[in-house]
Design a protein around this motif. Sequence first.
Motif, short mmCIF file in Angstrom:
data_model
loop_
_atom_site.label_atom_id
_atom_site.label_comp_id
_atom_site.label_asym_id
_atom_site.label_seq_id
_atom_site.Cartn_x
_atom_site.Cartn_y
_atom_site.Cartn_z
N VAL A 75 10.45 60.83 5.36
CA VAL A 75 10.59 61.42 6.69
C VAL A 75 9.32 61.17 7.51
CG1 VAL A 75 10.90 63.57 8.00
CG2 VAL A 75 12.21 63.21 5.90
N GLU A 76 8.17 61.40 6.90
CA GLU A 76 6.89 61.22 7.59
C GLU A 76 6.69 59.76 8.01
OE1 GLU A 76 3.51 62.54 9.40
OE2 GLU A 76 4.96 63.80 8.35
N MET B 226 9.96 63.74 1.56
CA MET B 226 9.13 64.14 2.68
C MET B 226 8.26 62.97 3.17
SD MET B 226 10.34 67.00 3.28
CE MET B 226 9.31 67.60 4.59
N LYS B 227 7.83 62.12 2.24
CA LYS B 227 7.06 60.94 2.63
C LYS B 227 7.94 59.97 3.43
CE LYS B 227 4.00 57.29 0.95
NZ LYS B 227 4.01 56.70 2.25
N THR C 132 9.05 58.95 10.83
CA THR C 132 8.59 59.62 12.05
C THR C 132 7.43 58.83 12.66
OG1 THR C 132 9.26 61.80 11.23
CG2 THR C 132 7.61 61.76 12.98
N LYS D 255 13.96 66.63 10.68
CA LYS D 255 13.15 67.77 11.14
C LYS D 255 12.23 68.27 10.03
CE LYS D 255 16.80 69.42 14.21
NZ LYS D 255 17.72 70.52 14.49
N LYS D 256 12.19 67.51 8.94
CA LYS D 256 11.37 67.85 7.77
C LYS D 256 11.87 69.12 7.08
CE LYS D 256 7.35 65.57 9.70
NZ LYS D 256 5.96 65.66 10.07
N GLU D 257 13.19 69.29 7.07
CA GLU D 257 13.81 70.42 6.38
C GLU D 257 14.58 69.89 5.18
OE1 GLU D 257 14.81 73.04 10.39
OE2 GLU D 257 16.32 71.65 9.61
N HIS E 18 15.85 63.34 14.35
CA HIS E 18 16.33 64.63 13.86
C HIS E 18 17.73 64.54 13.26
CE1 HIS E 18 13.36 67.22 16.41
NE2 HIS E 18 12.76 66.48 15.49
N ALA F 134 16.80 65.59 2.80
CA ALA F 134 16.10 66.22 3.91
C ALA F 134 16.60 65.62 5.21
CB ALA F 134 14.59 66.02 3.80
#
Length: 105
Positions: free
Chosen positions: A85-86, A82-83, A89, A49-51, A29, A46
């Motif tokens: 972050v994913e 976003m990819k 994660t 937290k995917k924000e 996070h 980003a």
Amino acid sequence: MRGGGNMNNMMKQMQKMQKKMMAAQDELHEMTFEATAGGGMVKVTANGKKEITDVEINEEVVDPDDVEMLQDLILAATNDVMKQVEDTTNEKMGQFTKGMNIPGF
């Protein structure tokens, strides 16, 4: 009574794993991710937290006659960040779910 010791040991192991998971999630996070498109003309930032926390657009790419290109660049940078972050994660949290069949992981 022999089974009781194993159960206590298993509970301790689960509590240890839960603490490690929470620490990994907290670390995630706090992370920041960036992606660019159009040779750096659009940058999207980003957090873990995917924000989306920031969008920067170089004024050179702003063309009122070609808004679609700007939209495409923003989408490309956003999807890329976003990819990231994913993927991160999954990498960080996947270590806790290896070998388990848990939906969503």
